[in-house]
Design a protein around this motif. Sequence first.
Motif, short mmCIF file in Angstrom:
data_model
loop_
_atom_site.label_atom_id
_atom_site.label_comp_id
_atom_site.label_asym_id
_atom_site.label_seq_id
_atom_site.Cartn_x
_atom_site.Cartn_y
_atom_site.Cartn_z
N UNK A 88 0.83 -1.21 0.00
CA UNK A 88 0.00 0.00 0.00
C UNK A 88 0.86 1.26 0.00
N UNK A 114 -9.98 11.95 -0.81
CA UNK A 114 -10.03 10.52 -0.46
C UNK A 114 -8.65 9.99 -0.08
N UNK A 118 -7.37 8.76 3.73
CA UNK A 118 -7.03 7.38 4.12
C UNK A 118 -5.62 7.31 4.66
N UNK B 4 4.04 14.35 3.35
CA UNK B 4 3.45 14.31 4.69
C UNK B 4 4.00 13.11 5.44
N UNK B 6 2.71 11.19 7.43
CA UNK B 6 1.85 10.02 7.52
C UNK B 6 2.06 9.06 6.37
N UNK B 7 2.67 9.54 5.29
CA UNK B 7 2.80 8.66 4.15
C UNK B 7 3.98 7.72 4.27
N UNK B 8 4.82 7.98 5.24
CA UNK B 8 5.99 7.12 5.37
C UNK B 8 5.87 6.20 6.56
N UNK B 9 5.98 4.95 6.32
CA UNK B 9 6.13 3.98 7.41
C UNK B 9 4.91 3.71 8.24
N UNK B 12 0.91 3.58 7.42
CA UNK B 12 0.48 2.55 6.48
C UNK B 12 0.55 1.17 7.13
N UNK B 13 1.52 0.98 7.98
CA UNK B 13 1.66 -0.32 8.61
C UNK B 13 0.42 -0.67 9.43
N UNK B 16 -2.39 -1.76 7.44
CA UNK B 16 -2.34 -3.13 6.99
C UNK B 16 -2.83 -4.08 8.08
N UNK B 551 -6.90 1.27 -4.63
CA UNK B 551 -5.73 0.49 -4.24
C UNK B 551 -4.46 1.12 -4.83
N UNK B 553 -3.76 4.05 -5.02
CA UNK B 553 -3.28 5.16 -4.20
C UNK B 553 -2.78 4.67 -2.86
N UNK B 554 -2.70 3.38 -2.69
CA UNK B 554 -2.15 2.85 -1.46
C UNK B 554 -3.17 2.60 -0.38
N UNK B 555 -4.46 2.68 -0.72
CA UNK B 555 -5.46 2.35 0.29
C UNK B 555 -5.45 0.86 0.54
N UNK B 556 -5.71 0.47 1.79
CA UNK B 556 -5.76 -0.95 2.09
C UNK B 556 -7.08 -1.50 1.57
N UNK B 559 -9.90 -0.18 3.76
CA UNK B 559 -10.17 1.24 3.46
C UNK B 559 -10.94 1.36 2.14
N UNK B 560 -10.49 0.60 1.16
CA UNK B 560 -11.17 0.63 -0.14
C UNK B 560 -12.61 0.18 -0.01
#
Lengths: 258, 663
Positions: A88, A114, A118, B4, B6-9, B12-13, B16, B551, B553-556, B559-560
């Motif tokens: 992701x 969106x 997320x 941002x 939040x986008x690193x590490x 996202x973990x 998941x 997906x 865009x990296x959504x789990x 989330x999707x």
Amino acid sequence: MENTSGSNDVVVDVRNVNLWYGDKQALFDVSMPVRRNSITALIGPSGCGKSTLLRSMNRMNDLVDGCRVEGTMEFHGRDIRSPDVDVNELRTRIGMIFQKPNPFPMSIRDNITYGPRIHGVTDRRELDAIVESCLRKAALYDEVRDRLGESALGLSGGQQQRLCIARALSVNPEVILMDEPTSALDPIATSRIEDLALDLRREYTVAIVTHNMQQASRISDYTGFMYMGRMVEFGQTEELFNNPSEEMTERYLTGRFG
Amino acid sequence: MTRPACLNGSASRTGTDGDSLMGGLLTVVAGTAVLAILLILVFIGGNALDALVDIGPLEFVFGTEWDPADGVYGALPVITGTVLVTAGAMAIALPLGIGCAIFISEVASPRQRNLLKPVCEVFAGIPSVVYGFFGLLVLVPFLRETFPDQLLYGSSWLAGSILLGIMALPTVISVSEDAIHAVPSSYREASLAMGASRWETTVRVVVPAALSGISAAAILGVGRAIGETMAVMMVTGNSPMIPEPLWNIFSLVTTITGTIASEMPEIVVGDLHYSSLFLLALVLMGMVLSVNLVARTIVRRAGCTAPRTHGALSGPLFRRLEGMGMVRALSEHRGTVCRVVGSALLFTAVMMFGSLVTGPVVSAFAGSVLVLVANAYSSLGRGLGSNRVQSLAHGSLALVMGLVILMLVVILGHILVNGLPALSSGFLTGDVADGGRSGGIFPAIVGTLQLIAGTVVIALPLGIASGVYLAEYSGDNTATRTIREAIDILNGTPSIVFGLFGFSFLVVTADLGYSMVAGWITLSVMVLPVVIRTTEEALGTVPRELREASRAMGATKWQTTYRVVLPAAMGGVMTGSILALGRAAGETAPIMFTAAVAFSTHMADSIMDPVMALPYHLYYLATEVPGSTEMQYGTACVLLLIVLSMFLVASAIRYRTNKKIRW
């Protein structure tokens, strides 16, 4: 994820990749670099594997049952397919634009917020700023600034595709993969997307699959020509179009093919 | 380039991890729902075992006498009655329903179509007990006056079939209309481009291409009619007798559902009579199941092969016949063969049923006249041009459509005209008085609302979560397929079976007694399969591209599902769920042995208390309390208004969704 400099850095490196859908092999020993702040185009006849190659770069093929990949695929030197890569997170850094515009059935604003939402952005002002900057980058802001709350499905096809690009930009990717982004659009909308791709190159890295050879020659820095799952030739676009080293490439480019 | 944080590490973990957690949770919920569903089979089967062993399967099915007072349980009269009433219903529903479907899909303008489709759905919204009430007060007296020599009471096979035929109409219309509408327009264009008229195109191209779907509609209509309880039991007379002669449509009969519903209140838990009723329910489930399996096989086969013009004549049987040269001979003279066979059938039918009313001479005369008229009508086509034929055919279809609408108007109109004046504030807010002959129905209104509310709270979360699990998380494996089969089986199960299950499991085994909570659970189990299937189907219509976009865009996955797929499908989910709940609100059979009492002096104090409910109250007044006619109309009217307003809400949601979302 270190930021290395230099204009010729390879961001995504594909080496000797083989790919199967079930028993059917779709890619044969394909290699290709995607270089920073450039546009890399993939051309070739239908079914030659260019979309497959593109979709394996951010592992969208994971969603296809029975898809199996062998070979090396690196993003900043890290194996894309290694088990400790968060897929992701990978996809936030390698975004994608699809063939058919696919806005969510939400308002224009919500389509763009969106992604940030997320990933945990909740501050309203920050979200508003993201909406504006992404729409500006996608050259859509002036057309929709007064109706951000309206449904994205009310936009024209070309506007929808630019909205999808804005949406992809909203999570601040490094690489944007475009899978025949203009094949469902009219010529005017197409040329706007092409201009947009050229603009995006300054900040992002773009890889684009296209049916349209003129499009590849107009906008790309590097081009790969694929045929039957193999990379026949890869090189600088000018070189490939004016002086192809493979006979098959030349025949394809001049239309004496098949 | 800055990103941002939040986008690193870490962010996202955790995303998941939450993803696999949600996947696990959904699995558990779906498992629970399936378990609840499987319990039904266990309890119905378990309770039927005694009768099966004591009486023996063959003796039970072929025994010609059903007399609980003497302890004789031969189900043949009951089963025969079920088959006859259903066959009669189909004789009414099929021609009318298919005619309407063709009219709506092929003749009506888009505007008429948009109007007619919801109107036909209103038929499905009228509760069974209201149909029964209408039958008892209007249809039965009407038949008694029309056939005074044949009908002593008016209650009869004929009355049951007419009522059931009307009730099966919406199923037949909507399923066959879908099938006809799904025929690609390129077929029509190709036919029209060759100079065929619209009617010729309909008859020769569109209907044959849709034939498998239309047969499925017919079979599903049968399934709906077999499982119907309240309406049938109120007008057939509930007499376990085999008609004499077998085609005597004026005979009193009973059906499986009617027998169960009318005899359950008299039984002693655990004795042979009790067990026999469960065995009857098992037979009923078997009948409905096999009918539905046939329908699904037809639909599935139609789905994986191209539409064929041979229709029913294709397949191995066709090939074998073709080898013998029979088919060729038949098809060369098809027109003549059809005409002769049709005339013979028509004449026989008129003789059979005519002899019930008059002497053989008159019947034979009437039969000959009808055969001549029918033959003249069908050869009319040769004399007239194709345009005239088309006008004639379209006119006939419009007539059929008008007839169906007229029926709806009569039923609704009769109940509203007689019921609305009864609705005073005292009626709506007062307690039941004088044994139901005066006072109000406030406790029954509250009871019905309480039953709906509890069902919403239990069934919606469970059903939607299970649907999400099936659509988004489960792979295509044996376990999933088994779950789907189980859900489909329960989806077609008659509501009376749920009532039996609720009684044996909740009221007796779990010792909840007649209580609100037993009603909640019974109704929830009944609507659960519908909610699950609706959710799954609604999620299935969300394009794959939307999931990919999210997906990408990296959504789990969760989330999707939660933020993109579910919101996009919510219109469909809500429409289907509200329709299911509306039907549950009007149901009598599942609550009459689990939660509902005829009289209650006070509101339910706790969920362990029984409640009054509008459908059961109406049934009770109409069958047990003479002199309460005004109260009956009032109750029917309130019930109708509650259920129809739920349908209205569902339609509004669907309309809005369709308008907003065009994929």
